[in-house]
Scaffold this active site. Structure first.
Site, PDB file in Angstrom:
ATOM      1  N   ALA A  63      37.232  29.884 -38.397  1.00 21.38           N
ATOM      2  CA  ALA A  63      36.620  31.053 -37.779  1.00 21.38           C
ATOM      3  C   ALA A  63      37.658  32.083 -37.337  1.00 21.38           C
ATOM      4  O   ALA A  63      37.531  33.282 -37.615  1.00 21.38           O
ATOM      5  CB  ALA A  63      35.776  30.613 -36.580  1.00 21.38           C
ATOM      6  N   TYR A 113      37.804  20.080 -45.422  1.00 23.99           N
ATOM      7  CA  TYR A 113      36.378  19.787 -45.530  1.00 23.99           C
ATOM      8  C   TYR A 113      35.846  20.164 -46.901  1.00 23.99           C
ATOM      9  O   TYR A 113      36.416  20.997 -47.603  1.00 23.99           O
ATOM     10  CB  TYR A 113      35.577  20.423 -44.401  1.00 23.99           C
ATOM     11  CG  TYR A 113      35.313  21.912 -44.480  1.00 23.99           C
ATOM     12  CD1 TYR A 113      34.120  22.396 -45.011  1.00 23.99           C
ATOM     13  CD2 TYR A 113      36.220  22.831 -43.956  1.00 23.99           C
ATOM     14  CE1 TYR A 113      33.848  23.752 -45.033  1.00 23.99           C
ATOM     15  CE2 TYR A 113      35.948  24.182 -43.972  1.00 23.99           C
ATOM     16  CZ  TYR A 113      34.763  24.644 -44.518  1.00 23.99           C
ATOM     17  OH  TYR A 113      34.508  25.996 -44.541  1.00 23.99           O
ATOM     18  N   TYR A 126      36.793  16.396 -42.501  1.00 21.84           N
ATOM     19  CA  TYR A 126      37.839  15.410 -42.257  1.00 21.84           C
ATOM     20  C   TYR A 126      38.874  16.099 -41.363  1.00 21.84           C
ATOM     21  O   TYR A 126      39.926  16.540 -41.804  1.00 21.84           O
ATOM     22  CB  TYR A 126      38.447  14.937 -43.586  1.00 21.84           C
ATOM     23  CG  TYR A 126      37.420  14.267 -44.479  1.00 21.84           C
ATOM     24  CD1 TYR A 126      37.134  12.913 -44.349  1.00 21.84           C
ATOM     25  CD2 TYR A 126      36.690  15.013 -45.407  1.00 21.84           C
ATOM     26  CE1 TYR A 126      36.165  12.300 -45.137  1.00 21.84           C
ATOM     27  CE2 TYR A 126      35.720  14.416 -46.198  1.00 21.84           C
ATOM     28  CZ  TYR A 126      35.461  13.066 -46.058  1.00 21.84           C
ATOM     29  OH  TYR A 126      34.501  12.465 -46.834  1.00 21.84           O
ATOM     30  N   ASP A 170      32.197  35.639 -38.829  1.00 24.44           N
ATOM     31  CA  ASP A 170      33.596  35.952 -38.549  1.00 24.44           C
ATOM     32  C   ASP A 170      33.928  37.353 -39.048  1.00 24.44           C
ATOM     33  O   ASP A 170      34.640  38.112 -38.373  1.00 24.44           O
ATOM     34  CB  ASP A 170      34.509  34.935 -39.232  1.00 24.44           C
ATOM     35  CG  ASP A 170      34.164  33.506 -38.879  1.00 24.44           C
ATOM     36  OD1 ASP A 170      33.726  33.263 -37.726  1.00 24.44           O
ATOM     37  OD2 ASP A 170      34.315  32.624 -39.748  1.00 24.44           O
TER      38      ASP A 170
END
Length: 364
Positions: free
Chosen positions: A56, A111, A128, A285
């Site tokens: 983000a 991820y 992860y 974002d």
């Protein structure tokens, strides 16, 4: 920040750091390497993935850097190839990455996600990130002077969810202090990342200490039970000088606490343009980046919201978290459209091509 909601030409932060070190925006938070499937389907069935990045705060820094602002990303990554990829990729957007720490004991987070919209039942995300290098950020492991050396410091609630040390860091950075930069806080309530029932109260406390807050109307309802539209969100968050309530594809409303035209009794709403959406990941974002750009430039509230919508539209029309923004002159021309022309605007993939005239991006 001045009483009318504009940033001072000479930020107060120069009282505590060398002026040559000041940048427009410092964004602090975790970024991860993302793996996007090369074809539709379940994660169990997809045979290969394309590598990208996502986070983000780094998304905000990259968008602002690509838009011509000076931006710095502060974080920690593992001493591994994924961490090196993150640092190099963010740096290619013109972002200062010299204050990203390398952790030899913890890995860089990664991820995997499917290509669909996060809001659909079929969408899958596999993170992860437990024990990642970024989760070890704390007041003692980051350069606080470098973090505070911006006209704006952008933070998000995701960081607070990573660890107790990360939460301590956000509390330090949002604490009232002389010479503090304008603190921008995107609530980013993620129940899946932070299921603790106390999370919503923690995020509310952090938001109340910020100068500028971004939050979705539905997000506020889920976290704090606001209901009743943007006005109810403002009632729950009266402290921030600027509160931006995002209302999905409908638009966004900004509340301002100040003098004259920024009187908090007169919120400003701007509808979002119609967009041919490819994927929604990263759009929030990008919206924050557009609004922050307008704030740094001292634009009227209407135009700040429009720049947020335009940045979001750039990301909505690509499959990944990051997109090339329009040129500043292109965005300024679109943001200056009259209400009728703005309401007829429709943006699709490729609309940010700098060679395209604004009329070509406008479908009446």
């Amino acid at each position: 920040m001045t009483a009318d909601g504009h940033l001072s030409a000479t930020p107060d932060v120069t009282d505590v750091v060398d002026v040559v070190d000041v940048v427009d925006v410092v964004a602090l938070g975790e970024s991860m390497v993302t793996f996007l499937p090369t074809r539709p389907g379940r994660l169990a069935d997809v045979p290969s993935f394309d590598r990208g990045i996502g986070g983000a705060e780094s998304n905000v820094a990259c968008a602002l850097g690509a838009f011509g602002h000076s931006a710095r990303w502060v974080s920690r990554v593992g001493a591994d190839g994924f961490g090196q990829h993150l640092v190099e990729t963010v740096g290619r957007y013109g972002v200062d990455v010299s204050h990203v720490g390398r952790d030899t004991a913890r890995p860089t987070g990664v991820y995997f996600r499917t290509a669909g919209d996060r809001g659909t039942d079929g969408h899958e995300v596999a993170y992860y990130r437990a024990g990642s290098a970024a989760s070890a950020m704390s007041p003692g492991t980051v350069d606080l002077a470098a973090v505070r050396a911006g006209r704006v410091l952008h933070l998000s609630g995701i960081t607070a969810a990573l660890s107790g040390d990360c939460l301590d860091l956000l509390r330090v950075l949002t604490a009232p202090a002389a010479g503090r930069p304008l603190v921008s806080f995107d609530v980013n309530h993620r129940p899946g990342l932070w299921p603790d029932p106390a999370a919503a109260r923690v995020l509310l406390g952090l938001a109340r200490r910020a100068d500028l807050v971004f939050v979705g109307e539905d997000e506020a309802e889920q976290a704090w039970g606001t209901g009743g539209g943007p006005g109810a969100v403002r009632a729950a968050l009266p402290e921030p000088r600027l509160l931006v309530v995002k209302q999905g594809s409908g638009g966004a409303t900004v509340f301002a606490r100040g003098d004259g035209d920024l009187d908090g009794t007169r919120p400003v709403f701007q509808p979002a343009p119609a967009v041919d959406v490819v994927a929604t990941v990263g759009a929030g974002d990008a919206f924050a980046a557009g609004f922050l750009s307008g704030t740094l430039r001292g634009l009227p509230l209407r135009d700040r919201l429009r720049h947020g919508h335009l940045m979001a539209a750039a990301t909505l029309t690509v499959p990944g978290d990051l997109a090339a923004p329009p040129t500043r002159s292109h965005a300024d021309r679109l943001a200056a459209l009259d209400d009728g022309a703005w309401g007829r605007l429709r943006l699709g993939p490729g609309w940010t091509d700098a060679a395209r005239a604004p009329e070509e991006a406008n479908t009446p």
